[in-house]
Design a protein around this motif. Structure first.
Motif, PDB file in Angstrom:
ATOM      1  N   ILE A 115       0.945  -1.226  -0.191  1.00  0.00           N
ATOM      2  CA  ILE A 115       0.096  -0.044  -0.275  1.00  0.00           C
ATOM      3  C   ILE A 115       0.966   1.215  -0.002  1.00  0.00           C
ATOM      4  N   LEU A 116       0.908   2.109  -0.886  1.00  0.00           N
ATOM      5  CA  LEU A 116       1.667   3.287  -1.121  1.00  0.00           C
ATOM      6  C   LEU A 116       1.149   4.412  -0.249  1.00  0.00           C
ATOM      7  N   CYS A 117       2.010   5.162   0.483  1.00  0.00           N
ATOM      8  CA  CYS A 117       1.560   6.189   1.095  1.00  0.00           C
ATOM      9  C   CYS A 117       2.668   7.520   0.928  1.00  0.00           C
ATOM     10  N   ALA A 118       2.079   8.490   0.500  1.00  0.00           N
ATOM     11  CA  ALA A 118       2.957   9.584   0.491  1.00  0.00           C
ATOM     12  C   ALA A 118       2.168  11.066   1.044  1.00  0.00           C
ATOM     13  N   HIS A 156      -3.515   3.234  -2.477  1.00  0.00           N
ATOM     14  CA  HIS A 156      -2.756   4.536  -2.180  1.00  0.00           C
ATOM     15  C   HIS A 156      -3.421   5.339  -0.880  1.00  0.00           C
ATOM     16  N   LEU A 157      -2.621   5.735  -0.028  1.00  0.00           N
ATOM     17  CA  LEU A 157      -2.858   6.319   1.095  1.00  0.00           C
ATOM     18  C   LEU A 157      -2.230   8.030   1.028  1.00  0.00           C
ATOM     19  N   ASP A 158      -2.781   8.792   1.293  1.00  0.00           N
ATOM     20  CA  ASP A 158      -2.194  10.226   1.120  1.00  0.00           C
ATOM     21  C   ASP A 158      -2.475  10.886   2.650  1.00  0.00           C
ATOM     22  N   THR A 159      -1.512  11.221   3.445  1.00  0.00           N
ATOM     23  CA  THR A 159      -1.685  11.987   4.699  1.00  0.00           C
ATOM     24  C   THR A 159      -2.433  13.284   4.445  1.00  0.00           C
ATOM     25  N   VAL A 218       9.244  11.642   8.337  1.00  0.00           N
ATOM     26  CA  VAL A 218       8.324  12.694   8.678  1.00  0.00           C
ATOM     27  C   VAL A 218       6.732  12.193   8.384  1.00  0.00           C
ATOM     28  N   THR A 219       6.592  11.961   7.306  1.00  0.00           N
ATOM     29  CA  THR A 219       5.342  11.278   6.717  1.00  0.00           C
ATOM     30  C   THR A 219       5.068  10.111   7.496  1.00  0.00           C
ATOM     31  N   ALA A 220       5.575   9.123   7.659  1.00  0.00           N
ATOM     32  CA  ALA A 220       5.516   8.129   8.522  1.00  0.00           C
ATOM     33  C   ALA A 220       5.240   8.523   9.889  1.00  0.00           C
TER      34      ALA A 220
END
Length: 249
Positions: A115-118, A156-159, A218-220
């Motif tokens: 699962i991609l996250c940015a 896809h995840l997006d903070t 930082v994103t994590a």
């Protein structure tokens, strides 16, 4: 909680750094010069009339047609249940040859059903990667293939999107969220506006890689901050050995 940790281990946090294709507008192929001049006319500026190509160095890197990926930072969590500890392992891919860089990154994506996250990934990182892969003749890896998929099938995840909670009126910088949650800044040595100069003029890819890695971390951390039940857990950051094909300064 168990399900949360199962999913957390499947998330690949990422951040990309980009630069203009060339160090000078004049070094672009003639056809791309013509297209940039047309693009430039659409860019809002307070400077009034400007010389053709004047915005190229500062603005081209954010447009995939006129820019290039110079490094990709990635990271993922491992849960140590016995020690009640989260370990975050991160790595930065870089290569003077953009195609080789993207192929190396693809190899990682093919190893697991990630699962991609940015942060702002749906608007920038993910589409930018897809466009540059196609330009470089690289087959899109499964996690980036969204054509024909239903919304719930896209992993896809997006903070930024998570923070909006359905509010689409405002953009929130990653640095602002870091400040709100008391997370150490990634901008202590470099920020996004300095990447092009650092890459083309200073030739210092290692400085950019450090900045990219910090943005991934930082994103994590922001993602974890949105799950306050994890506050009491110990977090350890581990930097994996960088790609053997990195720049040699």
């Amino acid at each position: 909680m168990a399900n949360f940790f199962d999913q957390l281990g499947d998330i690949l946090f990422l951040d990309i750094e980009t630069a203009s294709l060339s160090d000078k507008f004049e070094n672009l192929p003639p056809r791309l010069q013509d297209e940039w001049i047309k693009k430039e006319k659409l860019i809002q500026t307070e400077n009034g009339k400007i010389e053709p190509g004047a915005l190229y160095f500062d603005r081209a890197g954010i447009h995939a047609e006129f820019g290039q990926v110079i490094c990709v930072g990635v990271g993922y969590f491992q849960w140590k249940k016995k020690d009640k500890k989260l370990i975050f392992r991160s790595k930065v891919f870089s290569n003077e040859d953009e195609r080789e860089l993207l192929l190396d990154f693809n190899t990682l994506l093919e190893k697991k059903k990630w699962i991609l996250c940015a942060h702002n990934g749906k608007e920038f990182d993910f589409p930018y990667l897809c466009r540059r892969m196609l330009v470089q003749g690289v087959t899109l890896p499964e996690p980036l293939q969204i054509a024909g998929k239903k919304p719930w099938e896209v992993r896809h995840l997006d903070t930024l999107e998570l923070w909006k909670f359905g509010d689409y009126k405002h953009y929130t910088r990653l640095e602002l969220l870091a400040a709100v949650f008391g997370i150490p800044t990634s901008k202590d040595d470099l920020d996004g506006s300095q990447v092009n100069t650092t890459f083309h003029l200073e030739k210092n890819i290692n400085r950019i890689k450090k900045y990219c890695r910090k943005d991934v971390e930082v994103t994590a951390r922001v993602y974890l901050a949105m799950h306050p039940q994890l506050d009491e857990m110990e977090l350890e950051m581990v930097h994996l050995e960088d790609s053997p094909k990195d720049h040699k300064d």
